[in-house]
Design a protein around this motif. Structure first.
Motif, mmCIF file in Angstrom:
data_model
loop_
_atom_site.group_PDB
_atom_site.id
_atom_site.type_symbol
_atom_site.label_atom_id
_atom_site.label_comp_id
_atom_site.label_asym_id
_atom_site.label_seq_id
_atom_site.Cartn_x
_atom_site.Cartn_y
_atom_site.Cartn_z
ATOM 1 N N TYR A 1 0.840 -1.207 0.000
ATOM 2 C CA TYR A 1 0.000 0.000 0.000
ATOM 3 C C TYR A 1 0.874 1.256 0.000
ATOM 4 O O TYR A 1 0.672 2.174 -0.802
ATOM 5 C CB TYR A 1 -0.906 -0.023 1.224
ATOM 6 N N ILE A 2 1.873 1.280 0.895
ATOM 7 C CA ILE A 2 2.747 2.461 1.012
ATOM 8 C C ILE A 2 3.558 2.635 -0.273
ATOM 9 O O ILE A 2 3.654 3.746 -0.815
ATOM 10 C CB ILE A 2 3.668 2.351 2.249
ATOM 11 N N GLY B 1 -6.503 1.837 -6.860
ATOM 12 C CA GLY B 1 -5.401 0.935 -6.477
ATOM 13 C C GLY B 1 -5.343 0.727 -4.974
ATOM 14 O O GLY B 1 -5.170 -0.407 -4.488
ATOM 15 N N GLN B 2 -5.479 1.830 -4.228
ATOM 16 C CA GLN B 2 -5.473 1.742 -2.762
ATOM 17 C C GLN B 2 -6.631 0.863 -2.275
ATOM 18 O O GLN B 2 -6.444 -0.006 -1.420
ATOM 19 C CB GLN B 2 -5.595 3.145 -2.153
ATOM 20 N N ALA B 3 -7.813 1.092 -2.855
ATOM 21 C CA ALA B 3 -9.005 0.324 -2.442
ATOM 22 C C ALA B 3 -8.830 -1.159 -2.742
ATOM 23 O O ALA B 3 -9.230 -2.019 -1.943
ATOM 24 C CB ALA B 3 -10.240 0.868 -3.157
ATOM 25 N N LEU B 4 -8.193 -1.465 -3.900
ATOM 26 C CA LEU B 4 -7.978 -2.866 -4.294
ATOM 27 C C LEU B 4 -7.026 -3.561 -3.299
ATOM 28 O O LEU B 4 -7.279 -4.704 -2.893
ATOM 29 C CB LEU B 4 -7.397 -2.925 -5.707
ATOM 30 N N ILE B 5 -5.960 -2.867 -2.922
ATOM 31 C CA ILE B 5 -4.993 -3.444 -1.963
ATOM 32 C C ILE B 5 -5.684 -3.717 -0.627
ATOM 33 O O ILE B 5 -5.526 -4.786 -0.029
ATOM 34 C CB ILE B 5 -3.775 -2.507 -1.789
ATOM 35 N N LEU C 1 -6.570 0.418 10.601
ATOM 36 C CA LEU C 1 -5.208 0.626 10.093
ATOM 37 C C LEU C 1 -5.194 1.427 8.804
ATOM 38 O O LEU C 1 -4.382 2.322 8.631
ATOM 39 C CB LEU C 1 -4.558 -0.736 9.802
ATOM 40 N N PHE C 2 -6.100 1.067 7.873
ATOM 41 C CA PHE C 2 -6.046 1.665 6.544
ATOM 42 C C PHE C 2 -6.724 3.028 6.458
ATOM 43 O O PHE C 2 -6.528 3.747 5.490
ATOM 44 C CB PHE C 2 -6.628 0.704 5.502
ATOM 45 N N LEU C 3 -7.514 3.382 7.492
ATOM 46 C CA LEU C 3 -8.160 4.713 7.472
ATOM 47 C C LEU C 3 -7.123 5.841 7.401
ATOM 48 O O LEU C 3 -7.192 6.685 6.510
ATOM 49 C CB LEU C 3 -9.071 4.887 8.684
ATOM 50 N N PRO C 4 -6.133 5.903 8.341
ATOM 51 C CA PRO C 4 -5.133 6.989 8.228
ATOM 52 C C PRO C 4 -4.274 6.867 6.968
ATOM 53 O O PRO C 4 -3.795 7.855 6.440
ATOM 54 C CB PRO C 4 -4.283 6.842 9.492
ATOM 55 N N LEU C 5 -4.079 5.612 6.474
ATOM 56 C CA LEU C 5 -3.267 5.423 5.273
ATOM 57 C C LEU C 5 -3.964 5.929 4.017
ATOM 58 O O LEU C 5 -3.322 6.146 2.984
ATOM 59 C CB LEU C 5 -2.909 3.940 5.108
#
Length: 596
Positions: free
Chosen positions: A188-189, A264-268, A304-308
């Motif tokens: 993701y990063i 892409g972020q949503a897919l990961i 976890l993924f909310l702030p990311l």
């Protein structure tokens, strides 16, 4: 509203290490506040990390298969609500406490840069755009605020949370839960940083197109009359639409690249959560996990993924903020070319005698301004310097004030070389009435008081009288409380010069310089200014740089400069008798005044 174009790092910018070293004392100034903010941060993160666990306990408590006796788990529900409140409340406490550290650091650094800019030499300020410098300070301080807020409250806590969740998964469940989580976060990063880098050019294109269309629209509207004179309304509209079309295309690319990033972020995230839920569901079926634990895994992943989600924005903004901050702090690296010598002493004025001894000066070695100039200004005397434009007259005044260093030679006041005394004491001893007086956008009285802010009301009134400003001030509705407008545009040239003279009187300096103080005035205003200048110059050593020779006929000595050299020197009548350059200039000006 479009984001600003990405900042460009200037050659004098600090690097990251230097920036941290510069900032560190300001951040650690409030150790207590920093400690409280860190404790609040840890507390807020702790509460956030406990919430999924509390949710798991609530679900397991109401699960019939685990607890046949169904009871509402009141304590757990209260605890869950308390944890949710604590995570928000402690976050607010952290913000409130740490904002004092950030704001004070911004204030201290902004002040330090401001003071440093005033310590730099005139050449620096002539080479740099003032607007650009002010934008450097503004962007740098807001960049510092952004970095403090996001590094302290976003990046560091998120990394802490990722590691903690991985440890929880690895400890409570199998190592696969931890590995999938860490792998998903790493992908993701990497994806977010790579796509954001790629997107930056579309953002820049969009901003550039936006700037061009805005510039064209403003230019067209400012030239409204010209457009009308030539019936070019349709032409202007077509030209503007061309710019708008470019902007539209740039914005489309920007939107599509944002679509690629977000998708892409949503897919990961979807793949990671699906893999974990698949793994978790399999273990629920075999009885290794409870439904509550499955919900806990899901809650942790979403948390976890909310702030990311904001990582792309944060990454881009942190890069920009770092550049802005390094550019601002880089101004501190610029050293003044004119500074106090080591062990410089205070200038002691006994009489006020000025001596120029073989003074040479150039901005560029190929183009000398002054060539081995030597002359004396006796204490209490009035020396005039005349010559054509570009002869080097104003350069003499700037060198005496030490705006620039000499290329060679010495300037002395009462036998003290000016480069061996402190700049503050030298400049305190000299008052200048410049050719173009720039006034602050405040009242007449405040502009006069600027000559010596500590002056009493009586001293200011005396300076007003000596500069023959009383009648003018009395003719105004608000008197000396009248605002002069930006750069003094609401007062005439003559009034502006008298304000400058009053300011110079108030400074109470033994040496006076009048730099073409009457060159832009009509005859009536010139006579009033000359009268004030003569009265003020009594008992002072004065240098008068003049364009109109009629204003300096009473000087004790007149120096004629040509191409940076003294070609004639003497009193008015002596120079006329020589029938040289001065006599020629005098005759020419007399003819011009008769023709008028």
């Amino acid at each position: 509203m479009h984001s600003r174009q990405s900042s460009v790092k200037r050659p004098d910018a600090m690097n990251l290490k230097q920036s941290i070293q510069t900032l560190w004392p300001y951040i650690t100034k409030f150790k207590g506040r920093v400690l409280i903010a860190i404790l609040a941060l840890v507390g807020a993160k702790g509460a956030t990390l406990l919430m999924p666990w509390a949710l798991k306990e609530i679900i397991d408590a109401v699960d019939k298969s685990i607890n046949p006796l169904l009871l509402v788990p009141t304590l757990l529900l209260v605890m869950y609500g308390a944890l949710r409140f604590a995570s928000v409340f402690l976050g607010e406490v952290r913000d409130a406490v740490f904002s004092r550290v950030t704001e004070h650091a911004m204030r201290d650094i902004g002040l330090k840069v401001f003071k440093h800019l005033h310590s730099l030499d005139l050449a620096f300020h002539l080479d740099r755009q003032t607007g650009g410098i002010s934008r450097d300070i503004e962007r740098g301080t807001s960049g510092l605020s952004f970095l403090m807020r996001f590094l302290m409250f976003n990046i560091v806590p998120t990394l802490f949370e990722i590691i903690t969740v991985a440890i929880i998964f690895g400890t409570l469940f199998s190592i696969w839960f931890a590995l999938i989580t860490l792998l998903a976060v790493a992908i993701y990063i990497f994806f977010t940083v790579a796509v954001t880098q790629w997107r930056n050019r579309f953002i820049r294109e969009s901003n550039a197109a936006d700037n061009q269309s805005n510039t064209r629209a403003i230019d067209s509207l400012l030239n409204y009359e010209t457009v009308k004179y030539f019936n070019n309304e349709e032409y202007e509209a077509k030209t503007y639409d061309t710019f708008l079309a470019t902007w539209e295309q740039a914005r489309l690319k920007n939107r599509l690249s944002l679509l690629a990033l977000n998708s892409g972020q949503a897919l990961i995230i979807a793949c990671a959560i699906t893999a974990l839920m698949w793994l978790g569901a399999s273990e629920v079926v075999t009885g290794e996990l409870t439904i509550g634990e499955l919900v806990m895994i899901n809650a942790y992943m979403i948390q976890l993924f909310l702030p990311l989600n904001f990582l792309g924005f944060v990454y881009r903004e942190i890069r920009r903020a770092l550049t802005d901050l390094e550019n601002m702090l880089g101004l501190l690296n610029t050293q003044p070319k004119v500074a106090d010598a080591h062990e410089a002493k205070e200038l002691v004025i006994k009489q006020g005698e000025i001596s120029f001894d073989k003074v040479s000066f150039h901005y560029d070695s190929k183009r000398p301004i002054l060539k081995s100039i030597s002359f004396n200004v006796a204490a209490g005397s009035k020396v005039a310097i005349v010559g054509a434009s570009g002869a080097g007259k104003s350069s003499l005044a700037r060198l005496l004030y030490r705006f620039y260093e000499l290329s060679s030679g010495t300037i002395s006041i009462d036998k003290q070389a000016i480069n061996t005394v402190t700049l503050a004491s030298l400049r305190k001893a000299i008052a200048i009435v410049p050719q173009d007086t720039v006034l602050f956008n405040s009242t007449i009285r405040e502009n006069i008081a600027y000559g010596r802010p500590s002056a009493t009301e009586d001293e200011i009134n005396k300076a007003i009288n000596m500069a023959h400003l009383t009648d003018f001030i009395n003719s105004l509705d608000k008197g000396d409380k009248t605002l002069v407008g930006e750069r003094g545009l609401k007062v005439s040239g003559g009034e502006k010069q008298r304000i400058a003279i009053a300011r110079a009187i108030l400074k109470q300096s033994p040496i006076l310089i009048f730099d073409e103080a009457t060159s832009a005035l009509d005859s009536h205003a010139e006579q009033a200014i000359l009268k004030a200048m003569r009265e003020v110059a009594n008992d002072h050593t004065s240098i008068v740089i003049a364009h109109r020779l009629s204003t300096i006929t009473d000087a004790d000595s007149i120096i004629v400069l040509k191409a940076g050299e003294i070609i004639e020197q003497g009193k008015h009548q002596e120079l006329l008798n020589q029938n040289g350059e001065y006599a020629r200039m005098w005759e020419l000006q007399q003819k011009q005044s008769k023709a008028q």
